[in-house]
Design an enzyme around this catalytic site. Sequence first.
Site, mmCIF file in Angstrom:
data_model
loop_
_atom_site.group_PDB
_atom_site.id
_atom_site.type_symbol
_atom_site.label_atom_id
_atom_site.label_comp_id
_atom_site.label_asym_id
_atom_site.label_seq_id
_atom_site.Cartn_x
_atom_site.Cartn_y
_atom_site.Cartn_z
ATOM 1 N N SER A 198 0.866 -0.948 -0.166
ATOM 2 C CA SER A 198 0.092 -0.194 0.064
ATOM 3 C C SER A 198 0.884 1.291 -0.066
ATOM 4 O O SER A 198 1.602 1.423 -0.877
ATOM 5 C CB SER A 198 -0.914 -0.140 1.250
ATOM 6 O OG SER A 198 -1.853 1.017 1.348
ATOM 7 N N ASP A 407 -8.656 -5.858 -5.575
ATOM 8 C CA ASP A 407 -8.263 -4.503 -4.838
ATOM 9 C C ASP A 407 -8.872 -3.592 -5.898
ATOM 10 O O ASP A 407 -8.354 -3.368 -6.833
ATOM 11 C CB ASP A 407 -6.609 -4.550 -4.591
ATOM 12 C CG ASP A 407 -6.386 -3.165 -4.028
ATOM 13 O OD1 ASP A 407 -7.075 -2.319 -3.754
ATOM 14 O OD2 ASP A 407 -5.223 -3.054 -4.030
ATOM 15 N N HIS A 460 -6.113 -5.384 -1.002
ATOM 16 C CA HIS A 460 -5.083 -4.439 -0.969
ATOM 17 C C HIS A 460 -4.359 -4.797 0.409
ATOM 18 O O HIS A 460 -4.784 -5.320 1.378
ATOM 19 C CB HIS A 460 -5.971 -3.057 -0.522
ATOM 20 C CG HIS A 460 -4.926 -1.913 -0.502
ATOM 21 N ND1 HIS A 460 -4.630 -1.604 -1.791
ATOM 22 C CD2 HIS A 460 -4.569 -0.958 0.369
ATOM 23 C CE1 HIS A 460 -3.730 -0.589 -1.503
ATOM 24 N NE2 HIS A 460 -3.961 -0.014 -0.337
#
Length: 483
Positions: A198, A407, A460
Amino acid sequence: MFLGLLTMGAHRTRQCSLLQLQPLRTCILFLLLLLLLLPCSASSSVITHLPGFHGRLRFYLETGYVSVDEETGTELFYYFVESERSPSTDPVILWLTGGPLCSGFTALVFEVGPMNFVLAPYNGSLPRLVNNQYSWTKIASIIFLDTPVGSGFSYARDPKGYNVGDISSSLQVVTFLKKWFNDHPSYLSNHFYVGGSSYAGKVIPLIAQYISEGIEQRQQPLIKLKGYMVGSPLTDPKYDRNSIIPYAHGVGIISDQLYEAAVANCKGDYVNPTNEICANVLNAVDNLMSELDNGDILLDKCAGRLIPKPINGVSSRALLEEYSRLSEPTARPTINCFSYRFYLLNIWMNDKATRDALKIKKGTVGVWTRCNTEVFPYARDVPSTIQYHLNLTTRGYRALVFCGDHDLMVPFLGTQAWIRSLNFTIIDDWRAWHLDGQAAGFTVMYDNNLTFATLKGSGHAPISYKPKQGFAMGQRWLDRKPL
Ligand SMILES: *[C@@H]1O[C@H](CO)[C@@H](O)[C@H](O)[C@H]1NC(C)=O
Ligand SMILES: *[C@@H]1O[C@H](CO)[C@@H](O)[C@H](O)[C@H]1NC(C)=O
Ligand SMILES: *[C@@H]1O[C@H](CO)[C@@H](O)[C@H](O)[C@H]1NC(C)=O
Ligand SMILES: *[C@@H]1O[C@H](CO)[C@@H](O)[C@H](O)[C@H]1NC(C)=O
């Protein structure tokens, strides 16, 4: 100052234990010698037991603070877990968490670290922890770092210390590493990697670049950087955010008509709408996306995670990352939620017994929150890291870029597109990679040792959703084997 030295000496039990058979006096002398050699800012403790974890920890855990800016009294807090296999030859990984401003401990219990929370309803007793059978510490030593300052237990004595951004916090991480290695010289001979997911994917290329510049200048300590790993990495909004609409269309979140209206009216820029029709289309897209957990579109949408805060439609989402308000009672998730584990973590971490066990300095951090994304100022002062990826990979550093294919925050389509923009030659063409006779995802390998992979069915921060597959991917890549 003297008191600080004394405290530090008391915590340096590890070096001492090497001399366990020697008289106590030798040990004290050894400590005094160490005190003279080491910067007085460092302090570390070996942790053998943790509240909620039954018995002695199976792994070597050390926590500590490293001063990275004397002027503001900024100290970064770390958790170090030694490899359970062969610490002298296994790689050392610095693993970072996203946010920005989410604690490194998130990765220790939910991503690549040696423990997991037991996902049981909270009944007033301290949440329990168990071993994680897919911990990457079975094959590598890992430093989990609370960075930037303001995340986890890292703090600054002077509030000005919290004014950091991509560049300054990355430089502080490099300062941290130099001091940490000076303090742990035996790990200097190990291969070194930086990894994370991330928003960490945004700063990892910067950190690797700064380390590589130090290597070129033969700066001591000489860190044996070999490469880096980034999962669902924020890289460049032109690619990351503009891929949200094609992805949402491809997986059936928005209709053909809405997609076509976006293509026709937004002229390829879904971030900054330049006309009213485009703005309206993006709003409609936003409303449809708000039905889902954007971190993993297959999961229940729950409180305490990914709270959307529309600024200008779709663009704000990707910025908010792992934003979480779990300390607020209204955000209490139910047990079916992915975020329930974060709720348990917050309770565990704010218990006095936990803080005592982790040797947290009194009066430094009040309530611990997993993510302080909106709490402290943070300058996103590097808009794109593509150039850094190019720089690093073409100079021989290995790179693994991996994405969860469910994601919606940083869709793999955008990641794939910026990788293609590097114009590298494909060495091993797009194919499935397997585990237990099943496709665990898809992968393609480029020239310059750049590997791209997806984790099938993951979101994610991909490894936290598919720990078994994530471990297999990491092990093969670290062992320099094809996925
Ligand atoms: C909560 O549940 C755990 C595990 O089932 C149990 O050991 C503990 O005693 C319970 N605590 C309370 C306060 O009921
Ligand atoms: C790329 O590397 C060169 C040489 O180390 C350096 O001068 C340049 O600043 C780097 N660019 C980036 C974006 O890091
Ligand atoms: C890749 O190729 C395109 C088209 O030729 C070019 O515009 C671009 O600058 C190249 N990118 C890099 C990183 O060399
Ligand atoms: C890829 O990495 C290997 C070491 O694993 C190295 O020998 C080789 O030169 C690298 N290839 C490129 C193109 O950088």
